[in-house]
Scaffold this active site. Structure first.
Site, PDB file in Angstrom:
ATOM      1  N   ASP A   1      34.703 -22.945   8.091  1.00 20.73           N
ATOM      2  CA  ASP A   1      34.826 -24.313   8.595  1.00 20.73           C
ATOM      3  C   ASP A   1      35.374 -25.248   7.527  1.00 20.73           C
ATOM      4  OD1 ASP A   1      33.706 -24.079  11.322  1.00 20.73           O
ATOM      5  OD2 ASP A   1      31.904 -23.455  10.252  1.00 20.73           O
TER       6      ASP A   1
ATOM      7  N   ASP B   1      35.741 -19.415   2.743  1.00 20.35           N
ATOM      8  CA  ASP B   1      34.901 -20.158   3.666  1.00 20.35           C
ATOM      9  C   ASP B   1      35.642 -20.270   5.005  1.00 20.35           C
ATOM     10  OD1 ASP B   1      32.835 -22.021   4.532  1.00 20.35           O
ATOM     11  OD2 ASP B   1      34.341 -23.577   4.247  1.00 20.35           O
TER      12      ASP B   1
END
Length: 222
Positions: free
Chosen positions: A20, A18
């Site tokens: 953020d 991922d």
């Protein structure tokens, strides 16, 4: 937060990352943008912030404004993405992220993010991070996290069975997506700790990656 206190070794064949909250700390701009959105719609910003992490904007809006037509959410999301892409104030790397990404040279890995191409490119650059060669962005999928589509697509593009992938995530939606894809999840940061990933670390300084001669990837988590 509760972190892994006993050194742990995990073995995989690919890593799915991922962005953020996992590689990039963009919380300041995310909060600014979503607080303004909350005010425009008369919603409690604190409650809104409990929903938005990890999801595409239109998916968050659909949960927060369930009676609003989806075309309005999609149009609003496009404006939100442009607003976020123009605001890089406070966007920095998660501690250990540059070294972690550098250690993945020769290791199968992919970025799997709910951001679109312009936003993910801008945030990684603002944080001084190299973009992985394989990237699954908002444009690549039909369903937002917590749907597992993004992680399954990342595994497929790397040619690795989902069960042989390890996901790095920070949000409830992302952790659920990784689990639904049949993958193990390393949680990064305090937000991840609330959602019981397989292992949780304070930041990426706590992870060391080593490629084995048999093609496996070993993660040393402390």
């Amino acid at each position: 937060m509760t972190v892994t206190t006993v050194p742990t070794v995990l073995t995989a064949r690919a890593l799915l990352l991922d962005m953020d909250g996992t590689l990039v700390n963009s919380d300041a701009v995310v909060e600014r943008c979503w607080r303004r959105w909350s005010e425009r719609h008369g919603l409690d910003a604190a409650e809104v912030m409990k929903v938005v992490h990890g999801r595409q904007g239109h998916a968050s809006m659909a949960l927060l404004l369930p009676d609003r037509p989806m075309e309005h959410n999609l149009a609003d999301n496009a404006r939100m993405l442009a607003e976020e892409t123009a605001d890089m104030d406070g966007v920095v790397a998660i501690p250990g992220a540059p070294e972690f990404l550098a250690s993945l040279c020769g290791v199968p890995h992919a970025l799997v993010t709910s951001a679109d191409v312009p936003l993910s490119t801008a945030r990684m650059a603002a944080a001084g991070l190299e973009l992985p060669d394989v990237r699954v962005t908002a444009e690549s999928v039909g369903a937002s996290k917590p749907d597992p589509e993004g992680f399954l697509k990342g595994a497929a593009e790397l040619g690795v069975d989902p069960a042989d992938c390890i996901v790095f995530e920070d949000s409830a939606a992302g952790i659920q997506a990784g689990r639904s894809a049949g993958m193990r999840v390393v949680g990064v940061g305090a937000r991840a700790d609330l959602h019981e990933p397989d292992v949780v670390v304070r930041d990426l300084t706590r992870v060391r990656v080593a490629a084995a001669v048999d093609g496996a990837v070993r993660l040393y988590v402390r």
